[in-house]
Design a protein around this motif. Structure first.
Motif, mmCIF file in Angstrom:
data_model
loop_
_atom_site.group_PDB
_atom_site.id
_atom_site.type_symbol
_atom_site.label_atom_id
_atom_site.label_comp_id
_atom_site.label_asym_id
_atom_site.label_seq_id
_atom_site.Cartn_x
_atom_site.Cartn_y
_atom_site.Cartn_z
ATOM 1 N N PRO A 183 0.198 115.952 70.874
ATOM 2 C CA PRO A 183 1.240 116.653 70.118
ATOM 3 C C PRO A 183 1.598 115.882 68.844
ATOM 4 O O PRO A 183 1.872 114.681 68.902
ATOM 5 N N ALA A 184 1.586 116.566 67.716
ATOM 6 C CA ALA A 184 1.843 115.928 66.424
ATOM 7 C C ALA A 184 3.215 115.268 66.405
ATOM 8 O O ALA A 184 4.223 115.893 66.709
ATOM 9 N N GLY A 185 3.250 113.974 66.056
ATOM 10 C CA GLY A 185 4.485 113.237 65.890
ATOM 11 C C GLY A 185 5.209 112.886 67.166
ATOM 12 O O GLY A 185 6.258 112.245 67.128
ATOM 13 N N LYS A 186 4.675 113.263 68.329
ATOM 14 C CA LYS A 186 5.381 113.047 69.588
ATOM 15 C C LYS A 186 4.520 112.362 70.646
ATOM 16 O O LYS A 186 4.781 112.499 71.835
ATOM 17 N N ALA A 187 3.503 111.651 70.250
ATOM 18 C CA ALA A 187 2.618 111.014 71.219
ATOM 19 C C ALA A 187 3.339 109.876 71.929
ATOM 20 O O ALA A 187 4.171 109.184 71.346
ATOM 21 N N THR A 188 3.029 109.702 73.207
ATOM 22 C CA THR A 188 3.575 108.604 74.002
ATOM 23 C C THR A 188 2.427 107.936 74.742
ATOM 24 O O THR A 188 1.354 108.526 74.902
ATOM 25 N N PRO A 189 2.657 106.721 75.235
ATOM 26 C CA PRO A 189 1.589 106.047 75.980
ATOM 27 C C PRO A 189 1.415 106.558 77.411
ATOM 28 O O PRO A 189 0.631 106.004 78.170
ATOM 29 N N ALA A 190 2.119 107.610 77.766
ATOM 30 C CA ALA A 190 1.989 108.179 79.112
ATOM 31 C C ALA A 190 0.606 108.795 79.299
ATOM 32 O O ALA A 190 -0.080 109.096 78.323
ATOM 33 N N PRO A 191 0.192 108.988 80.550
ATOM 34 C CA PRO A 191 -1.105 109.624 80.783
ATOM 35 C C PRO A 191 -1.159 110.994 80.108
ATOM 36 O O PRO A 191 -0.135 111.653 80.012
ATOM 37 N N PRO A 192 -2.288 111.423 79.656
ATOM 38 C CA PRO A 192 -3.611 110.818 79.752
ATOM 39 C C PRO A 192 -3.939 109.873 78.602
ATOM 40 O O PRO A 192 -4.955 109.195 78.628
ATOM 41 N N VAL A 193 -3.072 109.805 77.566
ATOM 42 C CA VAL A 193 -3.395 109.031 76.364
ATOM 43 C C VAL A 193 -3.481 107.536 76.646
ATOM 44 O O VAL A 193 -4.467 106.880 76.311
ATOM 45 N N GLY A 194 -2.448 106.970 77.243
ATOM 46 C CA GLY A 194 -2.390 105.526 77.485
ATOM 47 C C GLY A 194 -3.572 104.996 78.281
ATOM 48 O O GLY A 194 -4.275 104.086 77.842
ATOM 49 N N PRO A 195 -3.828 105.559 79.470
ATOM 50 C CA PRO A 195 -4.960 105.073 80.255
ATOM 51 C C PRO A 195 -6.308 105.240 79.550
ATOM 52 O O PRO A 195 -7.176 104.379 79.662
ATOM 53 N N LEU A 196 -6.470 106.352 78.819
ATOM 54 C CA LEU A 196 -7.727 106.574 78.108
ATOM 55 C C LEU A 196 -7.953 105.485 77.063
ATOM 56 O O LEU A 196 -9.027 104.887 76.994
ATOM 57 N N LEU A 197 -6.922 105.224 76.255
ATOM 58 C CA LEU A 197 -7.057 104.212 75.212
ATOM 59 C C LEU A 197 -7.140 102.808 75.804
ATOM 60 O O LEU A 197 -7.909 101.971 75.334
ATOM 61 N N LYS A 203 -10.451 101.643 76.934
ATOM 62 C CA LYS A 203 -11.390 101.360 75.834
ATOM 63 C C LYS A 203 -11.029 100.058 75.117
ATOM 64 O O LYS A 203 -11.706 99.647 74.183
ATOM 65 N N GLY A 204 -9.907 99.431 75.528
ATOM 66 C CA GLY A 204 -9.493 98.174 74.919
ATOM 67 C C GLY A 204 -8.675 98.335 73.651
ATOM 68 O O GLY A 204 -8.460 97.380 72.907
ATOM 69 N N VAL A 205 -8.175 99.536 73.390
ATOM 70 C CA VAL A 205 -7.392 99.795 72.183
ATOM 71 C C VAL A 205 -5.940 99.378 72.424
ATOM 72 O O VAL A 205 -5.401 99.574 73.517
ATOM 73 N N ASN A 206 -5.296 98.812 71.408
ATOM 74 C CA ASN A 206 -3.873 98.490 71.480
ATOM 75 C C ASN A 206 -3.108 99.814 71.484
ATOM 76 O O ASN A 206 -2.966 100.468 70.457
ATOM 77 N N ILE A 207 -2.598 100.198 72.647
ATOM 78 C CA ILE A 207 -1.986 101.518 72.832
ATOM 79 C C ILE A 207 -0.761 101.691 71.941
ATOM 80 O O ILE A 207 -0.599 102.717 71.282
ATOM 81 N N GLY A 208 0.114 100.699 71.914
ATOM 82 C CA GLY A 208 1.332 100.789 71.120
ATOM 83 C C GLY A 208 1.042 101.001 69.645
ATOM 84 O O GLY A 208 1.678 101.838 68.989
ATOM 85 N N GLN A 209 0.086 100.255 69.118
ATOM 86 C CA GLN A 209 -0.260 100.378 67.707
ATOM 87 C C GLN A 209 -0.881 101.740 67.414
ATOM 88 O O GLN A 209 -0.575 102.373 66.409
#
Length: 147
Positions: free
Chosen positions: A14-28, A31-37
């Motif tokens: 979602p534009a402008g509303k991404a959070t580190p919650a699943p599925p985004v956080g675990p996916l990133l 892969k070793g990506v800094n989730i917060g950044q």
């Protein structure tokens, strides 16, 4: 020397509303990506887009390239067609019975505006073909279309 690519993938967020919650956080994270950044960068890039669409939850596809050194590149693509249609008819979801229950109406001008937004990612330069494709999607969602 060019960086070595570890992985490439596309994710819808979602534009402008991404959070580190699943599925985004675990996916990133896997892969070793800094989730917060990544979340901060994404939200900064898409905040203006979210405001353009009146704060609606507009999902956008994001192409992500992760390099071996754990750095990344992201390319934010135009919003998903169905979300643009819902934005135009001011609804939150499509009809459960598109042949019987209609949720709104799109004019030719609305279709042209959506076509201009989607044109960079479509597989044709012919605006008429893009408009017909968008009109078909709209009809399947229970939206009347005036061509």
């Amino acid at each position: 020397m060019a960086k070595q690519i570890q992985e490439q993938f596309t994710i819808h967020m979602p534009a402008g509303k991404a959070t580190p919650a699943p599925p985004v956080g675990p996916l990133l994270g896997s892969k070793g990506v800094n989730i917060g950044q990544f979340i901060k960068d994404f939200n900064d890039k898409t905040r203006e887009l979210m405001q353009k669409f009146g704060g609606m939850d507009i999902k956008v596809p994001v192409k992500v390239i992760v390099y071996k050194d754990r750095s990344y590149e992201m390319e934010v693509l135009p919003p998903i067609t169905s979300h643009l249609i819902l934005w135009k008819v001011k609804q939150k979801k499509g009809s459960g019975e598109p042949n019987k229950k209609k949720i709104g109406k799109l004019t030719r001008a609305d279709l042209e505006e959506i076509a201009e937004i989607k044109k960079p990612v479509m597989n044709t330069e012919d605006v008429e073909s893009i408009i017909r494709s968008i009109a078909g999607t709209a009809r399947n969602m229970g939206v009347d279309v005036e061509l």
